[in-house]
Design a protein around this motif. Structure first.
Motif, PDB file in Angstrom:
ATOM      1  N   GLY A 124       0.796  -1.225   0.000  1.00 55.48           N
ATOM      2  CA  GLY A 124       0.000   0.000   0.000  1.00 55.48           C
ATOM      3  C   GLY A 124       0.829   1.275   0.000  1.00 55.48           C
ATOM      4  N   ARG A 125       2.115   1.154   0.266  1.00 52.16           N
ATOM      5  CA  ARG A 125       2.993   2.343   0.281  1.00 52.16           C
ATOM      6  C   ARG A 125       4.031   2.312  -0.839  1.00 52.16           C
ATOM      7  NH1 ARG A 125       6.398   3.098   4.401  1.00 52.16           N
ATOM      8  NH2 ARG A 125       6.567   0.870   4.928  1.00 52.16           N
ATOM      9  N   PHE A 126       4.465   1.121  -1.202  1.00 46.40           N
ATOM     10  CA  PHE A 126       5.488   0.960  -2.237  1.00 46.40           C
ATOM     11  C   PHE A 126       4.842   0.417  -3.508  1.00 46.40           C
ATOM     12  CE2 PHE A 126       9.475   0.207   0.644  1.00 46.40           C
ATOM     13  CZ  PHE A 126       9.167   1.358   1.350  1.00 46.40           C
ATOM     14  N   ALA A 127       5.451   0.754  -4.633  1.00 44.61           N
ATOM     15  CA  ALA A 127       4.982   0.237  -5.919  1.00 44.61           C
ATOM     16  C   ALA A 127       6.189  -0.128  -6.771  1.00 44.61           C
ATOM     17  CB  ALA A 127       4.114   1.263  -6.630  1.00 44.61           C
ATOM     18  N   ILE A 128       6.179  -1.346  -7.252  1.00 47.52           N
ATOM     19  CA  ILE A 128       7.264  -1.823  -8.111  1.00 47.52           C
ATOM     20  C   ILE A 128       6.778  -1.824  -9.555  1.00 47.52           C
ATOM     21  CG2 ILE A 128       6.631  -4.263  -7.821  1.00 47.52           C
ATOM     22  CD1 ILE A 128       9.637  -4.917  -7.859  1.00 47.52           C
TER      23      ILE A 128
END
Length: 111
Positions: free
Chosen positions: A65-69
């Motif tokens: 929910g905070r990081f996106a790859i």
């Protein structure tokens, strides 16, 4: 020879954002999943996220929910967008693909 090189680390205040990059060479990039790990001082290396060759992303519970790859096969690079950063995100972040680790990039979250 496979090489992976991370960049984009730095110091940021809590709540801030950073985008890490991992550039790969010596490999057919589109055929490989890529993984991000991190290691904080005195702790074991922790898996953060990965993205499959089919562009499917999965995340560790602590960053969901905070990081996106994401990945760009055209320039053989994977990105890790990190938002709402917390002090506990402070670590050296490593990229891993095709059996090869990068040298890591330091992320420090501090006020």
């Amino acid at each position: 020879q496979v090489q992976v090189v991370e960049s984009g680390g730095g110091m940021v205040q809590p709540g801030g954002s950073l985008r890490l990059s991992c550039a790969a060479s010596g490999v057919i990039f589109r055929n490989h999943a890529i993984h991000w790990f991190r290691q904080a001082p005195g702790k074991q290396r922790e898996w953060v996220a990965d993205i499959s060759m089919h562009n499917r992303a999965t995340y560790g519970e602590s960053v969901e929910g905070r990081f996106a790859i994401s990945r760009n096969n055209a320039n053989a690079t994977v990105y890790l967008q990190m938002n709402s950063l917390k002090p506990e995100d402070t670590a050296v972040y490593y990229c891993f693909m095709a059996g090869t680790w990068g040298q890591g990039t330091q992320v420090t979250v501090s006020s």
